[in-house]
Design an enzyme around this catalytic site. Structure first.
Site, PDB file in Angstrom:
ATOM      1  CD  GLU A 200      39.825  38.646  45.322  1.00 38.75           C
ATOM      2  OE1 GLU A 200      40.156  37.861  43.878  1.00 38.75           O
ATOM      3  OE2 GLU A 200      39.852  38.204  46.200  1.00 38.75           O
TER       4      GLU A 200
ATOM      5  CD  GLU B  17      42.415  38.061  42.015  1.00 41.18           C
ATOM      6  OE1 GLU B  17      42.236  36.653  42.023  1.00 41.18           O
ATOM      7  OE2 GLU B  17      42.542  38.423  43.447  1.00 41.18           O
TER       8      GLU B  17
END
Length: 817
Positions: A157, A226
């Site tokens: 991320e 996600e």
């Protein structure tokens, strides 16, 4: 969540890290490719629905049940991070036992016939302490996290933070991708939230909604790594919930718009045992409002609603992955995406994006009514088998049933009438030999290296007997500033104040009265961390601990204590003595007490107890305690802190319509953010269980309870026009109500049953104007004394001609035992 912001994620059905343990997957792993539509496994396009289950956030005894529940919920992939700081707690010291037995977890997934997405990190974020990186790495010379720095490589991320590192961030991204590809492992690599990921690394989406996301290159599939079906909690924060209708809407929209790999983060959140939670201030519970709750039980109706969704999506797999896509506009906020191939296979998703109004649309010469903010799925382009806003799956009421701590027959007193307690009281201040003394304050984390939450710092203060505040019976004011996270202030051995930051802002200030005496006063501060920073640019440099201390209200004005001589000691004496370890603590002189002291700070409590009765999951009820740590048989239950949430900004019922954010549907206002702390059943012995707690500021240990997590009530409410599968022939689908009790229990009684127009919700149903008087006898005949049953809303079962012109519903409430 791995912060709202992903690993150079190894999309791997057999990672080289564990391939020796899962050889049957090794062959399959070398035959995974992709095109613009999907991943291709063994030459076949695959639609993948994945469930995040982090192995160290549960225990090995739970893993088979969690994987089974995910598979029963329509999931075909399990996803997990690899947590470096759990596997290498100190340099060269590797650990793969207990909750960190990754090969065992992978084997369980394999044995279930499922695929695995292994997110190797090493940076994971994930609300996990220090983002999964070992704290010791920060103190390796020359190490800077998350940039082009030789000691630190590989990411997660990173896209949101890359810019903060300048050219080093860009070159770091390119290096990470090049390194990964050079391994030639035979499966694709992905980077979440990485918009400049170089081809052939696939960039992916993390968000509450990813229908509008497009990968960087048109040759790549659309992957959602996600989808957050809930959110995490922080001590003192509210309890966020995401409605199942909205979760289902987001998933359906993703597949409607060409998505082919979807992962729930989290599908089972689990528990941040011990000191593994990050944040700071992330709770020990990582329940996440996930489809499987912290204790391993399916969360209804979310789990069931998503199961029906997955079935509907999977029925469209061939058309979604192989058919030509056509967008059909049906209104200003209504549209259909149609997937059709030359053989005539056809699937359609019809969406109503209006977040307020129901709409009726015309599609292929037929009329379809869609609730606001919903998607209808038509696997044959004709019949609706699922609508995201119509929840027909069962719901349940869960209770935490308290049980007194039962003295064990193995306890030293063998007294079955009263629980025997032993205590050990910490000294307020330096115990043993001091670590060092210095003028001024030091950084808490740099001093403890996160070997403990606790750091003592002490100084002394002389008060002249002629001070006016002594004569007038007043108290001077203590002013403290801290970078975080929390502290307890003691003067002359007595707790004077406690203060802390919160999950939004870690630094804090304290201002309050303090009791001083004439002469020498000993000031002792217990500085505390509550989980280390787990994400952000340069996050490893975020410190903690005091920065300023002043005293107001004395004769000479304000006294600045910040630069006086402070003496430091890392940790607690009880930690040094391993009081939490049943064997080691036998060598310590505990004090036996007939009644444990209440509201006494700095106290270790120990009791030997029997396991709770039954086989339900167990939570330790700590609502009457203050703040501290707990263990059972040496296993770390975790930090407890029944800190209360603010009293405002919660909702009674949540409107699923419209985009979700973590503050939209809060509950728990004015209540402790976390009252119960999961104690896995596998940690218990039949008797002789050693329960140990360290209480920092004072509580009432006589009120501690084991609570059994029980399903007290089961409900379902279905309309006769509810879309559902009954047979493989979509032309014959019928609305039906399904009930299923927990394993080893049966439907024992009916609290309510009505076919007609029942009103209310679970545990508050009432008869409407239309009611079939035979409702109870019919459902009893089909369901009583059964673990599960299906009741079809047909004329064979009910008086369907009752109240003509009205859509009838069936509502049922039962007890399982």
């Amino acid at each position: 969540m791995a912060s709202p912001v992903c690993t150079l994620l190894l999309l791997f059905f057999c990672c080289c890290f564990v391939c020796l343990y899962i050889l049957p997957f090794a062959e399959a792993a070398n035959n995974v490719t992709y095109d613009s539509r999907s991943l291709i496994i063994d030459g076949e396009r695959k639609l993948l629905i994945s469930a995040a289950i982090h192995y160290p956030r549960s225990v090995p005894a739970m893993w088979p049940g969690l994987v089974k529940a995910a598979k029963e919920g329509g999931v075909n992939v399990i996803e997990t991070y690899v947590f470096w700081n759990g596997h290498e707690p100190s340099p060269g010291n590797y650990y793969f036992g207990g909750r960190y037995d990754l090969p065992k977890f992978v084997k369980i997934v394999q044995d279930a016939g499922m695929l695995l997405i292994l997110r190797i990190g090493p940076f994971v974020a994930a609300e996990w302490n220090f983002g999964g990186i070992p704290v010791w790495l920060h103190y390796v010379n020359g190490t800077v996290f998350r940039t082009d720095n030789e000691p630190f490589k590989v990411e997660n991320e990173y896209g949101f933070y890359e810019g903060a590192y300048g050219e080093g961030g860009k070159s770091y991204t390119q290096w990470a991708a090049k390194m990964a590809l050079s391994q030639n492992i035979g499966v694709p690599w992905i980077m979440c939230q990485q918009w400049d990921a170089p081809d052939p690394v696939i960039n992916t989406c993390n968000s509450f909604y990813c229908d509008d996301f497009k990968p960087s290159y048109p040759t790549m599939p659309k992957i959602w790594t996600e989808n957050w079906p809930g959110w995490f909690k922080t001590f003192g924060g509210r309890d966020p919930h995401r409605p199942p209708e909205d979760v289902a809407y987001s998933v359906a929209r993703f597949f409607q718009k060409g998505g082919s790999v979807h992962n729930y983060y989290m599908y089972h959140g689990g528990t941040n045992f011990g000191r593994t939670s990050g944040g700071p201030f992330i709770t020990t519970s990582y329940d996440y409002d996930a489809p499987i709750d912290e204790y391993g039980l399916p969360r209804f109706p979310k789990w069931g609603h998503l199961k029906e969704l997955h079935r509907a999506i999977n029925s469209c797999e061939h058309a979604l992955l192989n058919g030509k896509s056509t967008l059909v506009n049906l209104g200003s906020k209504q549209e259909a995406d149609v997937y059709e191939d030359q053989s005539g296979t056809c699937a359609a998703f019809i969406a109503n994006m209006d977040d307020k109004n129901e709409k009726t649309v015309q599609f292929r010469n037929a009329s379809y009514t869609l609730p606001a903010w919903s998607v209808s799925i038509l696997p044959d382009c004709k019949n609706v088998v699922f609508n995201t806003a119509k929840v027909g799956s069962q719901t349940s009421a869960i209770e935490m049933v308290p049980e007194l701590l039962q003295p064990s027959v193995a306890s030293p007193s063998k007294d079955l009438k009263a629980l025997s307690w032993e205590i050990f009281v910490e000294k307020a201040g330096i115990w043993g030999e001091a670590d060092f003394s210095i003028n001024g304050f030091v950084d808490h984390i740099n001093t403890t290296k996160d070997t403990t939450d606790y750091l003592w710092l002490t100084t002394s203060l002389f008060v002249n007997e002629n001070e006016e505040f002594l004569k007038q019976g007043k108290k001077p004011t203590l002013l403290i500033e801290s970078k975080g996270h929390a502290l307890h202030a003691f003067v002359n051995g007595i707790l004077q104040a406690s203060a802390s930051g919160n999950g939004t802002v870690s630094p804090f200030k304290f201002k309050g009265p303090v009791s001083l005496k004439a002469g020498k006063n000993e000031i002792a501060i217990l500085s505390m961390t509550v989980g280390l920073q787990n994400a952000g640019s340069f996050y490893e440099w975020v410190g903690a601990g005091l920065t300023s201390m002043k005293l107001e209200g004395i004769k000479n004005g304000t006294m600045d204590l910040s630069n006086t001589t402070w003496t430091y000691k890392t940790g607690l004496e009880g930690e040094h003595l391993s009081l939490y370890d049943a064997v080691a603590s036998k060598n310590v002189n505990w004090t036996k007490v007939s009644e444990p002291p209440k509201n006494q700070p700095l106290t270790w409590y120990k009791a030997v107890v029997d396991a709770p009765s039954g086989d339900e999951p167990i939570g330790l009820d700590m609502v009457h305690m203050g703040k501290g740590l707990a263990w059972l048989n040496g296993e770390q239950i975790g930090r407890y802190w029944p800190r209360k949430a603010p009293k405002d900004k919660c909702v009674e019922t949540c409107d699923y319509r419209g985009k979700f954010n973590p503050d939209k549907c809060n509950k728990g206002c004015g209540e402790p953010t976390q009252r119960w702390y999961h104690v896995p059943r596998s940690w218990f012995k039949p008797s002789g269980n050693v329960l140990v707690m360290f209480e920092e500021k004072g509580g009432d240990p006589t009120q501690i309870r084991f609570s059994k997590r029980k399903l007290s009530t089961l409900c379902a409410h279905v309309a006769e026009d509810h879309p559902s599968f009954v047979t493989s022939n979509l032309q014959k689908n019928k609305a039906s109500l399904e009930l299923k009790c927990p394993m080893n229990t049966q439907i024992s009684s009916f609290k309510f049953a009505s076919y007609g127009t029942p009103t209310g919700t679970c545990q508050s149903y009432a008869f409407g104007d239309c009611h079939d008087p035979n409702s109870t006898s019919i459902v009893e005949k089909l369901c009583l004394n059964k673990n599960e049953c299906v009741v079809e809303l047909t004329k064979e079962n009910f008086k369907t001609k009752l109240c003509p012109g009205i859509t009838k519903n069936l509502a049922v409430e039962v007890t399982c035992s």
